[in-house]
Each structure stands twice: as C-alpha cells, then as structure tokens.
Design a protein around this motif. Sequence first.
Motif, PDB file in Angstrom:
ATOM      1  N   TYR A  28      11.748  97.273  24.414  1.00 48.82           N
ATOM      2  CA  TYR A  28      12.328  96.633  25.649  1.00 48.82           C
ATOM      3  C   TYR A  28      12.558  96.829  27.018  1.00 48.82           C
ATOM      4  N   SER A  29      12.783  96.126  27.504  1.00 46.42           N
ATOM      5  CA  SER A  29      12.863  96.080  28.731  1.00 46.42           C
ATOM      6  C   SER A  29      13.615  95.211  29.940  1.00 46.42           C
ATOM      7  N   TRP A  30      15.112  94.713  29.256  1.00 48.82           N
ATOM      8  CA  TRP A  30      15.453  93.352  29.851  1.00 48.82           C
ATOM      9  C   TRP A  30      16.347  94.245  30.855  1.00 48.82           C
ATOM     10  N   GLU A  31      16.702  94.238  32.229  1.00 46.23           N
ATOM     11  CA  GLU A  31      17.600  94.425  32.453  1.00 46.23           C
ATOM     12  C   GLU A  31      18.513  93.917  32.497  1.00 46.23           C
ATOM     13  N   GLN A  32      19.601  94.337  33.394  1.00 43.75           N
ATOM     14  CA  GLN A  32      21.251  93.981  33.800  1.00 43.75           C
ATOM     15  C   GLN A  32      21.078  92.177  34.522  1.00 43.75           C
ATOM     16  N   GLN A  33      19.832  92.249  35.686  1.00 46.73           N
ATOM     17  CA  GLN A  33      20.775  90.966  35.631  1.00 46.73           C
ATOM     18  C   GLN A  33      20.044  89.441  34.640  1.00 46.73           C
ATOM     19  N   HIS A  34      18.935  90.264  33.617  1.00 46.05           N
ATOM     20  CA  HIS A  34      18.085  89.600  32.905  1.00 46.05           C
ATOM     21  C   HIS A  34      19.625  88.852  32.110  1.00 46.05           C
ATOM     22  N   LEU A  35      20.476  90.198  31.915  1.00 47.99           N
ATOM     23  CA  LEU A  35      20.856  89.764  30.659  1.00 47.99           C
ATOM     24  C   LEU A  35      22.726  88.908  31.454  1.00 47.99           C
ATOM     25  N   VAL A  36      23.059  88.823  32.428  1.00 48.39           N
ATOM     26  CA  VAL A  36      23.712  88.329  32.991  1.00 48.39           C
ATOM     27  C   VAL A  36      23.318  87.018  33.225  1.00 48.39           C
ATOM     28  N   ASP A  37      22.128  86.515  33.568  1.00 49.62           N
ATOM     29  CA  ASP A  37      21.405  85.662  33.528  1.00 49.62           C
ATOM     30  C   ASP A  37      21.623  84.328  32.648  1.00 49.62           C
ATOM     31  N   LEU A  38      21.276  85.496  31.467  1.00 55.65           N
ATOM     32  CA  LEU A  38      21.115  84.797  30.258  1.00 55.65           C
ATOM     33  C   LEU A  38      22.746  84.696  29.563  1.00 55.65           C
ATOM     34  N   ILE A  39      24.168  85.144  29.696  1.00 58.21           N
ATOM     35  CA  ILE A  39      25.278  85.285  29.949  1.00 58.21           C
ATOM     36  C   ILE A  39      26.127  83.657  30.375  1.00 58.21           C
ATOM     37  N   LYS A  40      25.338  83.484  31.632  1.00 53.29           N
ATOM     38  CA  LYS A  40      25.503  82.716  32.405  1.00 53.29           C
ATOM     39  C   LYS A  40      25.217  81.105  31.613  1.00 53.29           C
ATOM     40  N   ASP A  41      23.492  80.964  31.730  1.00 49.81           N
ATOM     41  CA  ASP A  41      23.470  80.053  31.045  1.00 49.81           C
ATOM     42  C   ASP A  41      24.080  79.693  29.845  1.00 49.81           C
ATOM     43  N   ILE A  42      24.750  80.393  29.047  1.00 51.23           N
ATOM     44  CA  ILE A  42      25.747  80.153  27.403  1.00 51.23           C
ATOM     45  C   ILE A  42      26.225  79.827  28.072  1.00 51.23           C
ATOM     46  N   GLU A  43      26.979  80.442  28.551  1.00 55.79           N
ATOM     47  CA  GLU A  43      28.628  79.827  29.181  1.00 55.79           C
ATOM     48  C   GLU A  43      28.460  78.288  29.795  1.00 55.79           C
ATOM     49  N   ASN A  44      27.663  78.399  30.767  1.00 56.34           N
ATOM     50  CA  ASN A  44      26.884  76.429  31.441  1.00 56.34           C
ATOM     51  C   ASN A  44      27.030  75.873  29.961  1.00 56.34           C
ATOM     52  N   ILE A  45      26.137  75.853  29.556  1.00 59.57           N
ATOM     53  CA  ILE A  45      25.286  75.106  28.605  1.00 59.57           C
ATOM     54  C   ILE A  45      27.074  74.989  27.091  1.00 59.57           C
ATOM     55  N   GLN A  76      21.287 109.039  21.383  1.00 59.10           N
ATOM     56  CA  GLN A  76      20.857 109.694  22.432  1.00 59.10           C
ATOM     57  C   GLN A  76      19.590 108.871  22.971  1.00 59.10           C
ATOM     58  N   PRO A  77      19.833 108.073  24.326  1.00 58.61           N
ATOM     59  CA  PRO A  77      18.468 108.002  24.793  1.00 58.61           C
ATOM     60  C   PRO A  77      17.101 108.626  25.392  1.00 58.61           C
ATOM     61  N   THR A  78      16.202 108.537  25.099  1.00 55.29           N
ATOM     62  CA  THR A  78      14.963 109.111  25.191  1.00 55.29           C
ATOM     63  C   THR A  78      14.085 108.621  26.207  1.00 55.29           C
ATOM     64  N   ILE A  79      14.432 107.076  26.186  1.00 60.20           N
ATOM     65  CA  ILE A  79      12.733 106.887  27.081  1.00 60.20           C
ATOM     66  C   ILE A  79      13.919 105.112  27.281  1.00 60.20           C
ATOM     67  N   LYS A  80      12.778 104.495  28.686  1.00 54.70           N
ATOM     68  CA  LYS A  80      13.468 103.350  28.835  1.00 54.70           C
ATOM     69  C   LYS A  80      14.011 102.500  28.181  1.00 54.70           C
ATOM     70  N   SER A  81      12.876 102.214  27.398  1.00 56.84           N
ATOM     71  CA  SER A  81      13.073 101.172  26.584  1.00 56.84           C
ATOM     72  C   SER A  81      14.658 101.559  25.505  1.00 56.84           C
ATOM     73  N   HIS A  82      14.566 102.869  25.552  1.00 59.32           N
ATOM     74  CA  HIS A  82      16.352 102.609  24.698  1.00 59.32           C
ATOM     75  C   HIS A  82      17.709 102.690  25.311  1.00 59.32           C
ATOM     76  N   SER A  93      17.930 100.753  28.073  1.00 58.16           N
ATOM     77  CA  SER A  93      18.015  98.837  27.850  1.00 58.16           C
ATOM     78  C   SER A  93      18.341  98.325  26.768  1.00 58.16           C
ATOM     79  N   ILE A  94      18.108  99.097  25.538  1.00 58.27           N
ATOM     80  CA  ILE A  94      18.802  98.617  24.241  1.00 58.27           C
ATOM     81  C   ILE A  94      20.503  98.640  24.587  1.00 58.27           C
ATOM     82  N   LEU A  95      20.235 100.407  24.618  1.00 59.69           N
ATOM     83  CA  LEU A  95      22.052 100.060  25.170  1.00 59.69           C
ATOM     84  C   LEU A  95      23.074  99.585  25.903  1.00 59.69           C
ATOM     85  N   ASP A  96      22.146  99.655  26.986  1.00 60.59           N
ATOM     86  CA  ASP A  96      22.608  98.990  28.163  1.00 60.59           C
ATOM     87  C   ASP A  96      23.398  97.190  27.576  1.00 60.59           C
ATOM     88  N   ALA A  97      22.201  96.687  27.074  1.00 63.55           N
ATOM     89  CA  ALA A  97      22.218  95.476  26.460  1.00 63.55           C
ATOM     90  C   ALA A  97      23.619  94.701  25.369  1.00 63.55           C
TER      91      ALA A  97
END
Length: 644
Positions: free
Chosen positions: A37-54, A146-152, A154-158
């Motif tokens: 899993y590799s979505w970053e904060q901006q991807h999440l924010v964009d999705l949230i904005k799309d949902i709110e607009n829809i 406790q995350p040990t790699i990038k994808s972990h 990213s999941i916790l951040d999402a």
Amino acid sequence: MHSTSHQPTVQSTSKTFNLKELFTDNFFSIPDYQRGYSWEQQHLVDLIKDIENITQSNHKHYTGTIVAARLNKKENHYELVDGQQRLTTLVIMMNEFYHFDPVLFKEVKSLFLFRGSIGNEVPVFVPNVETRSCFNLAILEAKSFQPTIKSHQSILDASQTFREWLITNKDNSVGLYETIISQLSFLFFTPEHDKEIGIMFEVINNRGKELSELEKIKNFFIYYATVHDKQKLREDINTLWVSIQTNLSQSQRISNDDEKAFLRYCYLVFFKTTKEKSWNVYDECKLEFDVKNNDPAFIDSVIKRMRAFITFLADASLSYSWFFNANYFQNSYRGEEKEQIQKCLTYLRCQPTFASIMPLYLAIMSRIIQPVKVVRLLKVLEILNMRLYIIPGVLTRADSKQADLFWFAHDFYNDPNWESTSEQTPLLTRYNEVEIKGDVFDWLYQNMVQIIYKYCDAQKLEDGLVLNDNENKNYYRWQGIRYFLACYEEDLRKSGKRSFDIHRILSGRKMVGENLNDQLSLEHIWASQNMVDDFPEDYYTKRRLGNFVLCGLSSNITLSKESIPDKLDILLRYNSAGEGALDMLQVSKLVKVLAHVREELGSKRQTKNYWRDLANMLCDKREEDLIKFAFKRWSLPNEKALKK
C-alpha cells in the motif's frame, strides 16, 4: 441505512458497479506480485474532497477501473490486478466507519470486513504478504502496530486520516457513507483467459503511481514463479522480500531513488560490473531470466540464480541498514568483533560520500561470518574512500576509478574460495603489479592498498591539504572538512583517554543541554568579513585548511567580523575543555598556538600587515599539525610521511 441484499456475482466481463454492488458476495485478495500500500496524504485528501463534492451534488462519480482475475476458478473470489490501491483505501475507510459507530454502520462488517458464522469468519479483503500483518492487526482488529516498512506506515496514516475526518463530520457521517457505497462507480473487468496474466503484469508495472525498480523486480520474479508454477520460489520471494523492505526501512533511505541506488549496488556485485547496465536492473533481469524460455534446464538454472540473487538482496539490505543506522546495527548484530565493526561503520557512515565504495562494502559484508578479516578490509576501505574520493584534487571526477572498485567487489563476492596456491603463475595486483599471496581477503586487501598508492601517494595526500597561491578552492566548501576535523578532535582526545562522538557531525543543529552549544559549527579562525577592505572574503589565507576549526557554537552568535584574538576568546569561552557541552580540545589547542605565534611576532605594531602575518603563521603551524595527523590517521601499513 441500506440493508445488505444479495447481488448477482460479478461475471467475467466488463460492467459498471457501485462499491456496494462490487463487494456484495465477492471476496478480493491482492497477489503478492503487487506493491504494498502506497497512497500518500495528498491522495487521501483528494479522495475525501471528491466524496464531499459528490455528496453535495448527488450524482454518480466514475472512480476508476478494477481489473481482477478469478482465484482458483471460484466464481466470487478475485485477485486484484489493477485498482488495488483504491480498493484498499476504501476498505480502510469503511473500517473506520464501522469502528466510528458499529451499530449505525453494522452492515460494513459483513459487506467489507468479515463474513461467516462466529468462529468461522473469513476476511472479505486480503492484502498481499507485505502488508497483511499490519492490515489485519491495525485495521481489522484495531490493535496497536509498530510499522517497520513504508507500506505499514501508509496504512496507519490512512486510518488516522479517515478517523479524524469522521470525527470532524460526525453529523454528516451517514450521508458520506451513502455517497461512498452508492455513488462511487467502478468499471470491473475480468479477463476470460489465464494467459492474459502476462498482459496484466505489464499493466501493473506501467500504470498508476510510479513503481520503484525494486518493486518491479519483485513483481517480475513473482510473475516468473507463477507462469512456471514454482510455488516454493514464490514463497521464498515473499518471505525474503519482507526482510528486504524491513531492512531498507531501517536504513531510512526509502525513496524510489534510494531503492534504485541500492539495487544498482547489488547488481554490480552480483551480476556485472557494467555501470551503464546497472542503471536499468529491472530490464536486465527480464533479459537474464527470460520468462518465454521454457527449456526445463534453463528454468532450473534461472530458479537457482534468482533465489541466490534474492538471498543476496536480503543479506545486502541488512548490511545497508547497518551502514546508515547505528542503532539498528547495535540491536541486530549478534556476531563477534562487534565493537570493531561498529567503529568501522561509524567512520564510513560519517564520511560525506560513499557511492563509489558501496558495492565494495556490500561485498565485504557478505563475508561477515569471518569478522576479523572483514574488519581488516573495512579499515582499508575507509582509508581508500578518504584518500581517493574525499581528499581534494586526487581524482579528476567523482566517479573516477569506480569501474576498478566495482570489479574488485564483483570478483570478491563471486570467487569466495580463491587461494594463491591454486594459481599456476603468480597473480599480481591490478595496479603496481604486486604479487598476491593468501586467500581472497588478501587479494582484495592488496588490490585496495595498491590503488591507493597509485592515485594518492604520500605527496598527493599532502598536496590535497595545502592551498597553493594560484588555486581558487576554499576549504570551507570542502565536503570532507567536517569529517576531517571531527577525526582530528577524536585523535586529540585519545591522549587523555577521552571519547568524542563523531556522529555529531551528522546531527546538524541540535540542542545540547542548557549550554550555548546547540550546533557543531565549522568556523573561520580569521573571520571572512574581518578587514575586508584590505583582505577580501576570498583572500588566500582565509581559504586555507588551517583557518578552520570545528566547535560548538550557539546559532545566534555571529562572529563574521571579529578579529582573531577576539574570536578565539569567544570560542574558548563557549567551547574550551571543561566548559562547553562539546568540550572541543581543538579550540583550546588553537588558543595555545595563537599565544605562541603572538610571542614570535613580539611587540610589532598591530597594522594590517601584522594581522596578515599572524593569520599566515597561525595557518602554517596548524596545517603542519593537521597534515601530521592526516598521515597518522589515513596512512597505509609501512607508509611514511614526507620528510621536510
């Protein structure tokens, strides 16, 4: 709230579904050749904005294409080929709705999370091996992880982002939920033939967020194992890749460019020493391990070679993490000579450049089971890097003689059992033609020593530390000066049996207790802005090596215009032995040198020429001391300093 009603199983065609229709009665898993899993904060924010607009516009929104293949011929079990990042994100979001209010959003559990009777629950959505443990514990079971790699991470951040979003929008949570499950639409495509897996594999590697070379190679290796039905190889790849990702995460060098550099170093050691090919390791692997060649003997050789390369990647990633992370080495190395290896790693880690020696380092560390011999090689490797790539003016380009070092690394790794007694004729070093006696460790040691003698003999070492009248270089801009002066400080302290943490030069600004020393600062002794009308900022003496000192100095103290005595008084006040938090002995020693110089000058009138002569004499005496130290610190066995 919508109730969960039965929907027809998605067919092996292309059709548009909303999120609820897509998940009803269906199960999804992410194949192991997919990236984590590799979505970053901006991807999440964009999705949230799309949902709110829809939600406000109340219309359907095309969210993307989902490509999937039936898993084990089951009608309602699918492996995601494309779109896994979006679906993973939405499942994480749905999980947050469920935990936000398990009663209000009770249908989420059976629709997106678990199905089956109590004790026989089956997860609806299964990530790949890389992220499964984090997803299961942190998301499905809502436990700490406790995350040990990038994808972990990213999941916790999402999860955290969506949790905060729901809290902020608690009064509209039902409306947002309805939008997500009913108004987000997906084109769902399932290929009819398994042979299309090759096409799907290329889709994965060339769509969406850019994959790193390392991720592409993992995908290709899993793909190879799948095509040729080598389940054990696939399992080995998955197991070792977790180690690779964990170690690289510990190295704290996890960008795509960082991973590409690591992969390049490994390619040079394991496969070929060709610098040009090492920039495209993924393409080279596809050529090396031709998936279209169905000859059984070729496949067997590929599997053996592929497994050996992956094992080397895993071992090298651990050595790589030790290079950059002192704490990880301290906590994870259990072998002998720990203190000596740690000291070698400290020096290498603090040097300002390492690209040319990294393949050699990884090759050497592959033989860590012989720690005494490894320490001997690491010591000379640090000297080699200092004298060839850090001392100014030794080599004309930053990548000069890399090909030789890459060749040393490749041959050392790939011919581990070499002995001089096995040669019919004496084997000579690449440079200076010195006969090599002993084993492969001696072979590498002698070749490293002789390349140093060839390109940075005693005269070259001294020349690199002295500024000639016609040179325009400035030692303030020398990339190695902080390392040089930190090693000098360490040497000064040895006589008093005191230690100095060279790692401090990596820290940048850092508060040190309540003292004024909040950064390790490189300071001019003759201030660059002092007497600029007569001696401009780029005046010869102001640029000399002897005109610089490493000290602890508060960031709000400006000394750019102070005279030499006044400046040294201030430096001594904040940094001299027994006072400053950094307790820099080179400052207190410098003050003594100044006193000696002033005594030599006597009672001359303090004109501009007096200050010029004082600065020159100070630099002369200090450079003599620094050069003497350099020969002691970075000399080779039986090497003698130049006699003046």
